[in-house]
Design an enzyme around this catalytic site. Structure first.
Site, PDB file in Angstrom:
ATOM      1  CB  SER A 142      -0.855  -0.010   1.282  1.00  0.00           C
ATOM      2  OG  SER A 142      -1.451   1.241   1.511  1.00  0.00           O
ATOM      3  CE1 TYR A 155      -3.761  -1.918   5.550  1.00  0.00           C
ATOM      4  CE2 TYR A 155      -3.104   0.246   4.732  1.00  0.00           C
ATOM      5  CZ  TYR A 155      -3.615  -1.025   4.497  1.00  0.00           C
ATOM      6  OH  TYR A 155      -3.973  -1.405   3.212  1.00  0.00           O
TER       7      TYR A 155
HETATM    8  P1  NAP Z   1     -11.455  -6.299   1.110  1.00  0.00           P
HETATM    9  O1  NAP Z   1     -12.392  -5.883   0.059  1.00  0.00           O
HETATM   10  O2  NAP Z   1     -11.808  -6.124   2.537  1.00  0.00           O
HETATM   11  O3  NAP Z   1     -11.049  -7.824   0.854  1.00  0.00           O
HETATM   12  C1  NAP Z   1     -10.090  -8.432   1.673  1.00  0.00           C
HETATM   13  C2  NAP Z   1     -10.028  -9.906   1.404  1.00  0.00           C
HETATM   14  O4  NAP Z   1      -9.060 -10.485   2.311  1.00  0.00           O
HETATM   15  C3  NAP Z   1     -11.358 -10.605   1.691  1.00  0.00           C
HETATM   16  O5  NAP Z   1     -11.555 -11.653   0.775  1.00  0.00           O
HETATM   17  C4  NAP Z   1     -11.157 -11.148   3.104  1.00  0.00           C
HETATM   18  O6  NAP Z   1     -11.995 -12.260   3.296  1.00  0.00           O
HETATM   19  C5  NAP Z   1      -9.671 -11.531   3.059  1.00  0.00           C
HETATM   20  N1  NAP Z   1      -9.053 -11.623   4.377  1.00  0.00           N
HETATM   21  C6  NAP Z   1      -9.052 -10.692   5.359  1.00  0.00           C
HETATM   22  N2  NAP Z   1      -8.442 -11.170   6.456  1.00  0.00           N
HETATM   23  C7  NAP Z   1      -8.047 -12.434   6.154  1.00  0.00           C
HETATM   24  C8  NAP Z   1      -7.379 -13.439   6.873  1.00  0.00           C
HETATM   25  N3  NAP Z   1      -6.985 -13.268   8.137  1.00  0.00           N
HETATM   26  N4  NAP Z   1      -7.150 -14.630   6.265  1.00  0.00           N
HETATM   27  C9  NAP Z   1      -7.559 -14.840   4.992  1.00  0.00           C
HETATM   28  N5  NAP Z   1      -8.190 -13.917   4.256  1.00  0.00           N
HETATM   29  C10 NAP Z   1      -8.440 -12.729   4.834  1.00  0.00           C
HETATM   30  O7  NAP Z   1     -10.024  -5.554   0.948  1.00  0.00           O
HETATM   31  P2  NAP Z   1      -9.269  -4.967  -0.336  1.00  0.00           P
HETATM   32  O8  NAP Z   1      -9.440  -3.512  -0.319  1.00  0.00           O
HETATM   33  O9  NAP Z   1      -9.595  -5.737  -1.543  1.00  0.00           O
HETATM   34  O10 NAP Z   1      -7.769  -5.234   0.118  1.00  0.00           O
HETATM   35  C11 NAP Z   1      -6.943  -6.245  -0.435  1.00  0.00           C
HETATM   36  C12 NAP Z   1      -5.488  -5.888  -0.131  1.00  0.00           C
HETATM   37  O11 NAP Z   1      -5.158  -4.636  -0.737  1.00  0.00           O
HETATM   38  C13 NAP Z   1      -5.180  -5.730   1.354  1.00  0.00           C
HETATM   39  O12 NAP Z   1      -3.900  -6.285   1.633  1.00  0.00           O
HETATM   40  C14 NAP Z   1      -5.138  -4.232   1.546  1.00  0.00           C
HETATM   41  O13 NAP Z   1      -4.333  -3.854   2.635  1.00  0.00           O
HETATM   42  C15 NAP Z   1      -4.561  -3.801   0.208  1.00  0.00           C
HETATM   43  N6  NAP Z   1      -4.831  -2.417  -0.165  1.00  0.00           N
HETATM   44  C16 NAP Z   1      -6.123  -1.947  -0.177  1.00  0.00           C
HETATM   45  C17 NAP Z   1      -6.360  -0.621  -0.532  1.00  0.00           C
HETATM   46  C18 NAP Z   1      -7.755  -0.048  -0.547  1.00  0.00           C
HETATM   47  O14 NAP Z   1      -7.888   1.191  -0.511  1.00  0.00           O
HETATM   48  N7  NAP Z   1      -8.788  -0.846  -0.627  1.00  0.00           N
HETATM   49  C19 NAP Z   1      -5.279   0.202  -0.877  1.00  0.00           C
HETATM   50  C20 NAP Z   1      -3.991  -0.315  -0.864  1.00  0.00           C
HETATM   51  C21 NAP Z   1      -3.772  -1.624  -0.518  1.00  0.00           C
HETATM   52  P3  NAP Z   1     -12.483 -12.778   4.731  1.00  0.00           P
HETATM   53  O15 NAP Z   1     -12.810 -11.584   5.553  1.00  0.00           O
HETATM   54  O16 NAP Z   1     -13.617 -13.666   4.389  1.00  0.00           O
HETATM   55  O17 NAP Z   1     -11.308 -13.557   5.279  1.00  0.00           O
END
Ligand code: NAP
Length: 239
Positions: A142, A155
């Protein structure tokens, strides 16, 4: 590089960025192993992917912060699909608060999922890649892994950790023809961003999960002799 018939393991594949990456890889003919904690999300994703594309899709519910669960699910996916050519470490959680106010359990959990989870999954998949002398690992970090802000200590610490892990691993295994990449998107329009209060302005201008997936496919398709070490993706015109 042609991705057809490669095997990819994606963590956090049940929604958001992971789900979009699964869709984009399936469109390239990549067979998929999906991991997250919520089995119903995974079975729905698997059904949709199998209907839309001629690829094999398997899944296993596991918490990436638990090493034994990770080792079990990676073993299961390996026996169903064969060894992974591509690993996408995407599962992650976000919560913000000051160092003084955030409960230590929350701080620990963020590091445990985002950093230790990435390490556990990588450690479980890596021996096959080393043995086969090829592979691709993409860690979703990120912008918070490049700079800290007030209230993002947990984070940012987890994502800076992912950056350090990624660079060290890259130096360790590039001699094995394994390409290791860190992606550092800014805010993406997902549930995680909404829950963390990060959705700013109108959604139309926000980066979409599919945009991240498109970049990832372009990186993976580069000739095997080169790889992207780190890539940031920002929205052009935040409102
Ligand atoms: P999201 O929509 O909340 O999806 C997260 C996914 O990770 C879900 O499928 C969730 O499923 C799974 N997950 C969470 N905790 C877990 C665990 N302990 N074990 C296995 N699976 C787990 O989030 P997203 O925005 O797509 O984020 C994906 C990645 O991108 C993350 O690493 C986040 O830090 C990064 N990121 C996001 C953003 C943003 O603005 N959205 C920006 C930069 C980077 P379950 O809850 O069912 O386990």
């Amino acid at each position: 590089m042609d991705l057809k018939d490669k095997v990819a393991v994606i963590t956090g594949a049940g929604k958001g960025i992971g789900r979009a990456i699964a869709e984009a890889l399936a469109a390239q003919g990549v067979h998929l192993g999906l991991i997250s904690r919520t089995g119903s999300d995974l079975s729905a994703a698997a059904e949709r992917l199998k209907k839309g594309h001629n690829v094999r899709v398997q899944f296993g519910a596991a918490d990436v912060s638990r090493r034994t669960e990770v080792e079990t699910v990676i073993g299961q996916l390996r026996s169903e699909l064969g060894p992974a050519d591509i690993l996408i470490n995407n599962a992650g959680v976000a919560k913000f608060g000051t160092v003084a106010d955030m409960p230590p359990e929350d701080w620990e959990r963020i590091v445990q999922v985002n950093l230790m989870g990435t390490y556990y999954v990588t450690r479980a998949v890596l021996p096959d890649m080393i043995q086969r002398n090829s592979g691709n690992i993409v860690n979703i970090s990120s912008t918070a892994g490049e700079r800290g802000s007030a209230t993002t200590s947990a984070y940012s610490a987890s994502k800076f950790g992912v950056m350090g892990l990624t660079e060290s691993l890259m130096q360790e295994v590039r001699k094995n023809n394994i390409r290791v990449t860190a992606l550092t998107p800014s805010t993406v329009n997902t549930e995680l961003a909404a829950k963390a209060g990060l959705k700013i302005g109108d959604e139309e201008h926000m980066m979409q999960p599919e945009d991240v997936a498109q970049l990832l496919i372009a990186m993976l398709k580069l000739p095997q002799r080169v790889f992207v070490k780190q890539a940031g993706l920002w929205m052009t015109n935040p409102q």
